[in-house]
Design an enzyme around this catalytic site. Sequence first.
Site, mmCIF file in Angstrom:
data_model
loop_
_atom_site.group_PDB
_atom_site.id
_atom_site.type_symbol
_atom_site.label_atom_id
_atom_site.label_comp_id
_atom_site.label_asym_id
_atom_site.label_seq_id
_atom_site.Cartn_x
_atom_site.Cartn_y
_atom_site.Cartn_z
ATOM 1 N N ASP A 7 11.122 5.608 -9.401
ATOM 2 C CA ASP A 7 10.827 6.207 -10.705
ATOM 3 C C ASP A 7 11.695 7.437 -10.977
ATOM 4 O O ASP A 7 12.135 7.667 -12.107
ATOM 5 C CB ASP A 7 9.352 6.598 -10.780
ATOM 6 C CG ASP A 7 8.470 5.448 -11.229
ATOM 7 O OD1 ASP A 7 8.974 4.315 -11.316
ATOM 8 O OD2 ASP A 7 7.263 5.678 -11.478
ATOM 9 N N SER A 61 0.819 -1.210 0.000
ATOM 10 C CA SER A 61 0.000 0.000 0.000
ATOM 11 C C SER A 61 0.855 1.264 0.000
ATOM 12 O O SER A 61 1.637 1.502 -0.914
ATOM 13 C CB SER A 61 -0.960 -0.053 1.194
ATOM 14 O OG SER A 61 -1.900 0.976 1.154
ATOM 15 N N LYS A 85 -0.534 -4.003 -3.186
ATOM 16 C CA LYS A 85 -1.831 -3.479 -2.749
ATOM 17 C C LYS A 85 -1.829 -1.993 -3.063
ATOM 18 O O LYS A 85 -1.215 -1.196 -2.349
ATOM 19 C CB LYS A 85 -2.023 -3.734 -1.252
ATOM 20 C CG LYS A 85 -3.454 -3.532 -0.749
ATOM 21 C CD LYS A 85 -3.783 -2.089 -0.504
ATOM 22 C CE LYS A 85 -5.169 -1.906 0.049
ATOM 23 N NZ LYS A 85 -5.563 -0.478 0.133
#
Length: 447
Positions: A362, A351, A376
């Site tokens: 990224d 999560s 999740k």
Amino acid sequence: MTQVIIRGYRPTLLLALATAIVLVVTACVSRSAGEAELGSIWQAWSELQAAGDAPLSVRTAAAGAIQGMLIEAEEPPYPFLVTLRDRQPRVPTSVPKGMEDVWRTWEVVRQKQPDLDAKTLASSAIRGMVASVGITSSAYLDAEAYVQAKESIAGRYEGIGAYVRDQDGEIVIIGTFAGGPAERAGLKAGDVIEAVSGESVQGRSLEEAVALVRGPEGSQVTLRVRSSGQEPREVEVTRGTIQLSSVDWQLLPGAIGYLTIVEFRQNTPEALTEALEDFKKAEGMALILDLRGNPGGDLAAAISVASQFLKSGIVMYEVDNQGNRADLPVEEGGLATDIPMAVLVDQFSASASEVVAGALQDYGRARVFGSQTYGKGTTNSFRELGDGSAIYVPVAHWYTPLGRQIEGVGIEPDEVATPTPQEQAQGVDAPLVAAYDYLDAQLPLFR
């Protein structure tokens, strides 16, 4: 003695009539209470429909609700369902289309077992419905569990001080609070909770199991736990008030900081700010962020945490069930936007922790070490029902800044690092060693 007659009715007849009226009124009051609980079932079905990515099967949902009620009432499906087919009373207009048999089951069970609590029966129906429709990361919380869930997000609760996860249908302890009740009682990561105060947790959701374990400070709870390779044992734990400190840090040799976030709560950003200020005062030069075992938590806190390490851009974006995109931007003023970083993750990182790891990966801000994360990635929302309970349903899916979906996929580390059996036996933390070596190579030799 003169017998009094009122409008042609003798006293014995009046008594019978009065009794009948009382029975009718009582039945109406009882039915009214039942209708209120039924209303929660219909409300839950409406919320589930709104949360589904695709149209949900009303037959599947109804079957789940019926099964939940039959389990609660300890009624075997046969011959109950055969009897139900023969019972075709007129269904109230308030019953949603396709849920007629749910209403009929409710009526039959309530007539057969009038002492069965209506709230309990409704909870079982909703629980069965939520489990049946196949919406990932959805859950049902009764009124007590809902209150406790809100307390946990706020940063404190009363319980035993243990982190748990649903792993292959079992409730597994993945960590304990240092010095907390669970640790003092000898509970450890890897212990499987089988029962709470004699009540089995098999088939219960994680949230329901947690609600059973929690309770007022000073009260006691008995857990039946199973450790690897051992017979189950009974462990008595005295509950306490758990102050949820989610951030911890230390300075390792070589001016490399080691910062752990165990869960994202509303007080996490403030705690992180204090830790980073201390890190700067200690003249730290690089940082390892450990998100292993972090189950997620408050998304807003995760955005603030990631923003401490990013200068600009977005931390993530989400797409709701109608296809609308919303970007969650980096907050200005990060305290550690330039220092070399590494992030540690594992299969229990989920999560909000995946959001942070994915964003830093990224943008090339940190190299990620460890193993594939849980996967999740949804914005979930509590939908409170009329009886004070709630269902927890996804309302949007998460993506990293570069468009990688988190739900069902997770974050793949840049470098897979898992301890060998020999390293485990020796207590060597292989991912931490790999991350340290990576950062150490980037820093000046003499420092």
